[in-house]
Scaffold this motif. Sequence first.
Motif, mmCIF file in Angstrom:
data_model
loop_
_atom_site.group_PDB
_atom_site.id
_atom_site.type_symbol
_atom_site.label_atom_id
_atom_site.label_comp_id
_atom_site.label_asym_id
_atom_site.label_seq_id
_atom_site.Cartn_x
_atom_site.Cartn_y
_atom_site.Cartn_z
ATOM 1 N N LYS A 146 2.391 10.404 -1.471
ATOM 2 C CA LYS A 146 1.823 11.082 -0.300
ATOM 3 C C LYS A 146 0.513 11.787 -0.621
ATOM 4 C CE LYS A 146 6.290 12.026 1.921
ATOM 5 N NZ LYS A 146 7.185 13.099 2.427
ATOM 6 N N GLY A 147 0.382 12.236 -1.870
ATOM 7 C CA GLY A 147 -0.828 12.967 -2.243
ATOM 8 C C GLY A 147 -2.042 12.084 -2.406
ATOM 9 N N GLN A 148 -1.835 10.760 -2.498
ATOM 10 C CA GLN A 148 -2.960 9.849 -2.651
ATOM 11 C C GLN A 148 -3.586 9.528 -1.301
ATOM 12 O OE1 GLN A 148 -0.582 6.885 -5.179
ATOM 13 N NE2 GLN A 148 -2.657 6.646 -5.991
ATOM 14 N N GLU A 162 0.093 -16.243 3.354
ATOM 15 C CA GLU A 162 -1.131 -15.517 3.009
ATOM 16 C C GLU A 162 -1.431 -14.486 4.095
ATOM 17 O OE1 GLU A 162 -5.692 -16.816 3.043
ATOM 18 O OE2 GLU A 162 -4.593 -17.738 1.370
ATOM 19 N N ILE A 163 -1.514 -13.232 3.700
ATOM 20 C CA ILE A 163 -1.781 -12.143 4.638
ATOM 21 C C ILE A 163 -3.040 -11.406 4.192
ATOM 22 C CG2 ILE A 163 -0.919 -9.999 5.658
ATOM 23 C CD1 ILE A 163 1.905 -10.936 5.151
ATOM 24 N N THR A 164 -3.995 -11.269 5.085
ATOM 25 C CA THR A 164 -5.160 -10.428 4.824
ATOM 26 C C THR A 164 -5.188 -9.322 5.861
ATOM 27 O OG1 THR A 164 -6.587 -11.893 6.141
ATOM 28 C CG2 THR A 164 -6.517 -12.268 3.766
ATOM 29 N N TYR A 165 -5.693 -8.166 5.469
ATOM 30 C CA TYR A 165 -5.581 -6.974 6.313
ATOM 31 C C TYR A 165 -6.866 -6.167 6.312
ATOM 32 C CZ TYR A 165 -4.115 -2.297 7.802
ATOM 33 O OH TYR A 165 -4.023 -1.090 8.443
ATOM 34 N N THR A 166 -7.248 -5.728 7.495
ATOM 35 C CA THR A 166 -8.346 -4.785 7.669
ATOM 36 C C THR A 166 -7.808 -3.580 8.430
ATOM 37 O OG1 THR A 166 -10.052 -6.504 7.683
ATOM 38 C CG2 THR A 166 -10.620 -4.394 8.701
ATOM 39 N N GLY A 167 -8.011 -2.404 7.859
ATOM 40 C CA GLY A 167 -7.525 -1.177 8.489
ATOM 41 C C GLY A 167 -7.174 -0.153 7.430
ATOM 42 N N ILE A 168 -6.622 0.965 7.868
ATOM 43 C CA ILE A 168 -6.182 2.003 6.940
ATOM 44 C C ILE A 168 -4.813 1.629 6.382
ATOM 45 C CG2 ILE A 168 -5.688 4.464 6.655
ATOM 46 C CD1 ILE A 168 -8.603 3.825 7.215
ATOM 47 N N GLU A 169 -4.618 1.879 5.104
ATOM 48 C CA GLU A 169 -3.363 1.560 4.428
ATOM 49 C C GLU A 169 -2.150 2.077 5.212
ATOM 50 O OE1 GLU A 169 -0.999 3.007 0.378
ATOM 51 O OE2 GLU A 169 -3.137 3.415 0.611
ATOM 52 N N LEU A 170 -1.166 1.199 5.379
ATOM 53 C CA LEU A 170 0.071 1.549 6.068
ATOM 54 C C LEU A 170 1.155 1.841 5.033
ATOM 55 C CD1 LEU A 170 0.074 -1.251 8.796
ATOM 56 C CD2 LEU A 170 -0.773 1.095 9.015
#
Length: 392
Positions: free
Chosen positions: A175-177, A195-203
């Motif tokens: 959580k601190g990261q 194959e998964i590619t992702y754009t956005g804030i880490e979930l």
Amino acid sequence: MADLTNAARNHIAELVKTGLSPDEAALQAAKSVYASVTSLPGVQSVVAIAAAVSESSMIDFDAPTPQPAAGNAPATPRPKKRTVADHLDSALDARKQPELAGMPAKGTMKGSPRTAIDDIADAVQERKNSEKMVTTVSEMLQMEMSLFQIAPWDNDLRVIPNDLGRSAVFTTRNKGQKREACEDKLIYHYNQEVEITYTGIELRADDDELVWQQILEYAKHFPLGKKVEFTLYQLCTDLDWHVTPFYYKRALSCLKRLKATCFSIKSPRHSTLKNLSLLGDFDMEQLGKKRAVCKVELDPYLVVLFANDHYSKVIWSKYRTLSPTARRLFDYFVTHQKPYPLKLETFRLMCGSESTRKNKWAEQARGACKELEDVSLVEKSWLEKDFIYCDR
């Protein structure tokens, strides 16, 4: 070389000048496209050829090439239609079973190098699948179908698509990261064919995964594409979070992150899903000081991830109490009827963990196994020689 479509249009225009009708000219131009595919496979890109093949799929390629009209000659009957795709399928079958076409059995063994015709045939199939997927989802929207009609589950359960359960879409980082800002990031998946590619804030599994699963519960009986309303109070209560400003803010942050997701998911099960968001439209209306109503809708193409029973159900009252690491381990277990032994390193990659100390990660995995046993989500789970085992 110029774009294939523009080149075809120019070709058609020149043929029309010779006296051919537009339809006749289009047929002859399409024949030229097919000839370039089979005789000169390197001239055009695979994607361009696949597009041309799909767009020409209704043209009769076995018919004689039309000539400028000369009098009122009786029309000659045409043979059965064969499309460009049919020709490509035949060519590919001939390569796979050359003895049926009277060809030498060369390059047909497993592991033999791929050729341009193989790539083109695959691209054509991908385009067909994509068009079929778009048509199917459009029909679902017109019929106002709900996710529940595709993937039913009881009210005391929640669901997760298997492709997400076996991947590092939801991480277990501390959580601190600070959450990573991802741009076309390749997300680890247990199955190398996905194959998964992702754009956005880490979930993260700690909150985003739970919020999304609860949104699916709210939306399951509503028609795809329709907005679903709920309050932040209701969401926090269903998540078993405290009803305080801190958790209201946390829930709202999760909704914003889920809305801002952009995935590309390629799987042997379906055509490539592009620009997929875990939440579609999202808005919030403040009704007084203590009541905020959220209005969300699901991205209709999410149904593709659930199709053909490719999703798993979890007991909500137990699942939501798990630590992020235990939850990710159960995501793997629950998406397999008989879970294969899971390598410790593979599990770390599925969690998106940055742990570099093997012994420490092994201890976390043991703790996750014990959690699952304690809440009776599995019969038994244990770590042995760098593998995690499970008895469902």
